[in-house]
Motif scaffolding. Structure first.
Motif, PDB file in Angstrom:
ATOM      1  N   MET A 166     -57.691   4.337  56.924  1.00  0.00           N
ATOM      2  CA  MET A 166     -57.094   4.398  58.252  1.00  0.00           C
ATOM      3  C   MET A 166     -57.754   5.488  59.056  1.00  0.00           C
ATOM      4  SD  MET A 166     -53.136   5.287  59.215  1.00  0.00           S
ATOM      5  CE  MET A 166     -52.676   5.656  60.889  1.00  0.00           C
ATOM      6  N   SER A 167     -58.109   5.209  60.302  1.00  0.00           N
ATOM      7  CA  SER A 167     -58.642   6.233  61.178  1.00  0.00           C
ATOM      8  C   SER A 167     -58.075   6.059  62.556  1.00  0.00           C
ATOM      9  CB  SER A 167     -60.168   6.162  61.223  1.00  0.00           C
ATOM     10  OG  SER A 167     -60.588   4.950  61.802  1.00  0.00           O
ATOM     11  N   GLY A 168     -58.245   7.091  63.402  1.00  0.00           N
ATOM     12  CA  GLY A 168     -57.782   7.001  64.767  1.00  0.00           C
ATOM     13  C   GLY A 168     -56.463   7.699  64.953  1.00  0.00           C
ATOM     14  N   ARG A 169     -55.706   7.274  65.943  1.00  0.00           N
ATOM     15  CA  ARG A 169     -54.419   7.893  66.203  1.00  0.00           C
ATOM     16  C   ARG A 169     -53.334   6.835  66.077  1.00  0.00           C
ATOM     17  NH1 ARG A 169     -54.335  10.167  72.086  1.00  0.00           N
ATOM     18  NH2 ARG A 169     -52.165  10.487  71.494  1.00  0.00           N
ATOM     19  N   MET A 170     -52.092   7.272  66.026  1.00  0.00           N
ATOM     20  CA  MET A 170     -50.980   6.354  65.850  1.00  0.00           C
ATOM     21  C   MET A 170     -50.854   5.422  67.048  1.00  0.00           C
ATOM     22  SD  MET A 170     -48.199   9.091  64.495  1.00  0.00           S
ATOM     23  CE  MET A 170     -48.507  10.102  65.939  1.00  0.00           C
ATOM     24  N   ARG A 171     -50.539   4.170  66.776  1.00  0.00           N
ATOM     25  CA  ARG A 171     -50.308   3.204  67.858  1.00  0.00           C
ATOM     26  C   ARG A 171     -48.996   3.488  68.566  1.00  0.00           C
ATOM     27  NH1 ARG A 171     -53.768  -1.231  67.336  1.00  0.00           N
ATOM     28  NH2 ARG A 171     -54.954  -1.240  65.395  1.00  0.00           N
ATOM     29  N   ALA A 172     -47.991   3.931  67.818  1.00  0.00           N
ATOM     30  CA  ALA A 172     -46.688   4.249  68.402  1.00  0.00           C
ATOM     31  C   ALA A 172     -46.055   5.358  67.588  1.00  0.00           C
ATOM     32  CB  ALA A 172     -45.790   3.008  68.418  1.00  0.00           C
ATOM     33  N   ALA A 173     -45.234   6.168  68.239  1.00  0.00           N
ATOM     34  CA  ALA A 173     -44.595   7.279  67.543  1.00  0.00           C
ATOM     35  C   ALA A 173     -43.606   6.753  66.509  1.00  0.00           C
ATOM     36  CB  ALA A 173     -43.879   8.171  68.549  1.00  0.00           C
ATOM     37  N   PRO A 174     -43.638   7.285  65.279  1.00  0.00           N
ATOM     38  CA  PRO A 174     -42.683   6.849  64.255  1.00  0.00           C
ATOM     39  C   PRO A 174     -41.247   7.096  64.699  1.00  0.00           C
ATOM     40  CG  PRO A 174     -44.468   8.126  63.285  1.00  0.00           C
ATOM     41  CD  PRO A 174     -44.608   8.265  64.755  1.00  0.00           C
ATOM     42  N   ARG A 175     -40.364   6.170  64.373  1.00  0.00           N
ATOM     43  CA  ARG A 175     -38.975   6.251  64.809  1.00  0.00           C
ATOM     44  C   ARG A 175     -38.112   7.095  63.882  1.00  0.00           C
ATOM     45  NH1 ARG A 175     -40.502   0.997  65.237  1.00  0.00           N
ATOM     46  NH2 ARG A 175     -39.489   0.488  63.263  1.00  0.00           N
ATOM     47  N   ASP A 176     -38.511   7.223  62.630  1.00  0.00           N
ATOM     48  CA  ASP A 176     -37.698   7.974  61.684  1.00  0.00           C
ATOM     49  C   ASP A 176     -38.610   8.625  60.655  1.00  0.00           C
ATOM     50  OD1 ASP A 176     -38.368   6.015  59.661  1.00  0.00           O
ATOM     51  OD2 ASP A 176     -36.798   4.728  60.487  1.00  0.00           O
ATOM     52  N   TRP A 177     -38.005   9.416  59.762  1.00  0.00           N
ATOM     53  CA  TRP A 177     -38.788  10.178  58.787  1.00  0.00           C
ATOM     54  C   TRP A 177     -39.483   9.269  57.780  1.00  0.00           C
ATOM     55  CZ3 TRP A 177     -40.412  14.770  59.653  1.00  0.00           C
ATOM     56  CH2 TRP A 177     -39.684  15.624  60.476  1.00  0.00           C
ATOM     57  N   GLY A 178     -38.827   8.206  57.388  1.00  0.00           N
ATOM     58  CA  GLY A 178     -39.454   7.286  56.441  1.00  0.00           C
ATOM     59  C   GLY A 178     -40.724   6.678  57.009  1.00  0.00           C
ATOM     60  N   GLN A 179     -40.663   6.270  58.253  1.00  0.00           N
ATOM     61  CA  GLN A 179     -41.842   5.680  58.883  1.00  0.00           C
ATOM     62  C   GLN A 179     -42.936   6.725  59.068  1.00  0.00           C
ATOM     63  OE1 GLN A 179     -41.242   4.136  62.828  1.00  0.00           O
ATOM     64  NE2 GLN A 179     -43.056   2.817  62.734  1.00  0.00           N
ATOM     65  N   ALA A 180     -42.566   7.932  59.479  1.00  0.00           N
ATOM     66  CA  ALA A 180     -43.553   8.996  59.644  1.00  0.00           C
ATOM     67  C   ALA A 180     -44.258   9.293  58.333  1.00  0.00           C
ATOM     68  CB  ALA A 180     -42.875  10.258  60.182  1.00  0.00           C
ATOM     69  N   SER A 181     -43.487   9.333  57.246  1.00  0.00           N
ATOM     70  CA  SER A 181     -44.060   9.593  55.936  1.00  0.00           C
ATOM     71  C   SER A 181     -45.036   8.503  55.533  1.00  0.00           C
ATOM     72  CB  SER A 181     -42.938   9.722  54.898  1.00  0.00           C
ATOM     73  OG  SER A 181     -43.462   9.941  53.612  1.00  0.00           O
ATOM     74  N   ARG A 182     -44.688   7.252  55.790  1.00  0.00           N
ATOM     75  CA  ARG A 182     -45.569   6.144  55.427  1.00  0.00           C
ATOM     76  C   ARG A 182     -46.865   6.158  56.232  1.00  0.00           C
ATOM     77  NH1 ARG A 182     -40.480   3.649  55.207  1.00  0.00           N
ATOM     78  NH2 ARG A 182     -40.692   2.822  57.329  1.00  0.00           N
ATOM     79  N   VAL A 183     -46.783   6.512  57.499  1.00  0.00           N
ATOM     80  CA  VAL A 183     -47.975   6.565  58.340  1.00  0.00           C
ATOM     81  C   VAL A 183     -48.960   7.619  57.818  1.00  0.00           C
ATOM     82  CG1 VAL A 183     -48.818   7.208  60.634  1.00  0.00           C
ATOM     83  CG2 VAL A 183     -46.869   5.674  60.419  1.00  0.00           C
ATOM     84  N   VAL A 184     -48.446   8.791  57.475  1.00  0.00           N
ATOM     85  CA  VAL A 184     -49.316   9.848  56.958  1.00  0.00           C
ATOM     86  C   VAL A 184     -49.841   9.480  55.573  1.00  0.00           C
ATOM     87  CG1 VAL A 184     -49.412  12.272  56.244  1.00  0.00           C
ATOM     88  CG2 VAL A 184     -48.221  11.637  58.352  1.00  0.00           C
ATOM     89  N   ALA A 185     -49.011   8.841  54.757  1.00  0.00           N
ATOM     90  CA  ALA A 185     -49.449   8.442  53.416  1.00  0.00           C
ATOM     91  C   ALA A 185     -50.602   7.452  53.487  1.00  0.00           C
ATOM     92  CB  ALA A 185     -48.279   7.836  52.646  1.00  0.00           C
ATOM     93  N   GLN A 186     -50.599   6.576  54.469  1.00  0.00           N
ATOM     94  CA  GLN A 186     -51.693   5.618  54.607  1.00  0.00           C
ATOM     95  C   GLN A 186     -53.010   6.321  54.902  1.00  0.00           C
ATOM     96  OE1 GLN A 186     -50.195   2.998  57.676  1.00  0.00           O
ATOM     97  NE2 GLN A 186     -49.622   1.442  56.186  1.00  0.00           N
ATOM     98  N   ALA A 187     -52.955   7.395  55.665  1.00  0.00           N
ATOM     99  CA  ALA A 187     -54.178   8.115  56.029  1.00  0.00           C
ATOM    100  C   ALA A 187     -54.592   9.108  54.958  1.00  0.00           C
ATOM    101  CB  ALA A 187     -53.963   8.847  57.349  1.00  0.00           C
ATOM    102  N   TYR A 188     -53.632   9.751  54.306  1.00  0.00           N
ATOM    103  CA  TYR A 188     -53.948  10.820  53.368  1.00  0.00           C
ATOM    104  C   TYR A 188     -53.456  10.504  51.954  1.00  0.00           C
ATOM    105  CZ  TYR A 188     -55.768  13.821  57.042  1.00  0.00           C
ATOM    106  OH  TYR A 188     -56.545  14.346  58.045  1.00  0.00           O
ATOM    107  N   PHE A 189     -52.206  10.832  51.637  1.00  0.00           N
ATOM    108  CA  PHE A 189     -51.718  10.711  50.269  1.00  0.00           C
ATOM    109  C   PHE A 189     -50.270  10.243  50.245  1.00  0.00           C
ATOM    110  CE2 PHE A 189     -54.696  14.294  50.376  1.00  0.00           C
ATOM    111  CZ  PHE A 189     -55.625  13.902  49.431  1.00  0.00           C
ATOM    112  N   PRO A 190     -49.886   9.514  49.187  1.00  0.00           N
ATOM    113  CA  PRO A 190     -48.449   9.290  48.967  1.00  0.00           C
ATOM    114  C   PRO A 190     -47.789  10.629  48.651  1.00  0.00           C
ATOM    115  CG  PRO A 190     -49.731   8.558  47.072  1.00  0.00           C
ATOM    116  CD  PRO A 190     -50.725   8.890  48.143  1.00  0.00           C
ATOM    117  N   HIS A 191     -46.566  10.808  49.094  1.00  0.00           N
ATOM    118  CA  HIS A 191     -45.920  12.098  48.942  1.00  0.00           C
ATOM    119  C   HIS A 191     -44.409  11.935  49.057  1.00  0.00           C
ATOM    120  CE1 HIS A 191     -46.706  11.529  53.300  1.00  0.00           C
ATOM    121  NE2 HIS A 191     -45.449  11.892  53.384  1.00  0.00           N
ATOM    122  N   GLU A 192     -43.703  12.993  48.683  1.00  0.00           N
ATOM    123  CA  GLU A 192     -42.263  13.076  48.881  1.00  0.00           C
ATOM    124  C   GLU A 192     -42.017  14.063  50.011  1.00  0.00           C
ATOM    125  OE1 GLU A 192     -39.847  11.372  47.467  1.00  0.00           O
ATOM    126  OE2 GLU A 192     -41.218  10.228  46.174  1.00  0.00           O
TER     127      GLU A 192
END
Length: 312
Positions: free
Chosen positions: A1-27
């Motif tokens: 994944m590269s670039g910037r987010m298409r839309a701002a994440p609505r909640d923490w779960g979505q934000a976590s998944r967006v970052v995990a796709q670019a970098y690492f799975p995490h808690e």
């Protein structure tokens, strides 16, 4: 994944998944009562190297084991606290925290104002590249990389400027997408700069963390309020002051005195935020500061606020 987010994440779960796709799975765990994320995420994909800006817009804690990749996180603003092999590490502007591949790590406090310039390396690629850069097949990349990098002088400053110049292209993440050769060359330059910074002598004799450094680190964490001198630390390590300073700089990215100061500030800051009965002077004296004014100045440099503000 590269670039910037298409839309701002609505909640923490979505934000976590967006970052995990670019970098690492995490808690991910929000701290401090944050209701929703204000995520910043922009990345530039160079193949085996990924460069990006990441910020959560809220105080969070993150657990991750960095599968198959190394990560260097350099605060652009704010500070980043993590638990390393030898205690707490806090990185601010001018420093970088190194996270090792396939190693459980905890970022105990990614503060709300903190945006990092992050560099992710594919671990297999970096191992091969390190051997090529240093001209030997007897290199332990894990041992060469310290837990914290100093980026304000010499090769550290040069490497940081290289990463910053590449990050200037985050607004155009597909700039090199159609040229694998350019991406590989740039990734190689990033790795070479990192290795020359961490291993200026060529790395042939690189070894694991010396026991002497570990002994001093453990003693500083056990009794940070003690009136430590450089000679005290060197005696404990069984070496000279100069050798001890060189060892700390190589493996921990700072001088022994700076490492001790960080421990004291972390302990003092914790007292300020958890025990309102203690005065600033009491906290300063408890953790070995010679005066409340010196403690206040050091606290302001590290955390960006006066000690009294920590209670608010």
């Amino acid at each position: 994944m590269s670039g910037r987010m298409r839309a701002a994440p609505r909640d923490w779960g979505q934000a976590s998944r967006v970052v995990a796709q670019a970098y690492f799975p995490h808690e991910l765990r929000p701290v401090g009562g944050a209701h929703e994320p204000r995520l910043t995420l922009r990345t530039l994909d160079l193949g085996p190297v990924l460069i990006g800006h990441v910020g959560w817009g809220a105080d969070v804690a993150i657990e991750c084991d960095y599968p198959s990749a190394y990560e260097v996180n350099m605060p652009i603003t704010g500070h980043l606290e993590s638990r390393g092999r030898f205690g707490e590490i806090t990185s601010v502007v001018g420093q970088g925290t190194v996270f090792r591949a396939d190693t459980p790590s905890l970022i105990s406090h990614w503060d709300a104002t903190c945006t990092v310039l992050g560099v992710k390396f594919d671990s297999d690629w970096l191992e091969v590249e390190t051997e090529r850069i240093l001209g030997t097949d007897r290199v332990n990349t894990r041992a060469i990389l310290p837990e914290q990098l100093s980026l304000e002088r010499g090769r550290g400053r040069a490497w940081h400027r290289l990463i910053t110049s590449l990050a200037a292209n985050l607004h155009a993440p597909d700039l090199f997408a159609d040229s694998e050769l350019v991406r590989r060359q740039l990734a190689g330059a990033v790795a070479a700069g990192l290795m020359e910074m961490c291993c200026p002598d060529g790395g042939v004799t690189a070894a694991a963390q010396p026991r002497t450094i570990r002994r001093v680190v453990e003693a500083l964490h056990d009794d940070p309020a003690r009136a430590w001198t450089a000679a005290d630390m060197a005696t404990l390590a069984g070496t000279s002051v100069r050798r001890l300073q060189e060892g700390f700089q190589q493996w921990l990215g700072c001088a022994p005195s700076r490492y001790l100061l960080d421990i004291r500030l972390q302990r003092a800051h914790a007292d300020l935020t958890t025990d309102p009965t203690l005065s600033v002077g009491d906290v300063a004296a408890r953790w070995g500061f010679s005066s409340a004014s010196r403690f206040a100045a050091a606290h302001r440099r590290k955390y960006g606020t006066a000690p009294s503000a920590a209670r608010r």
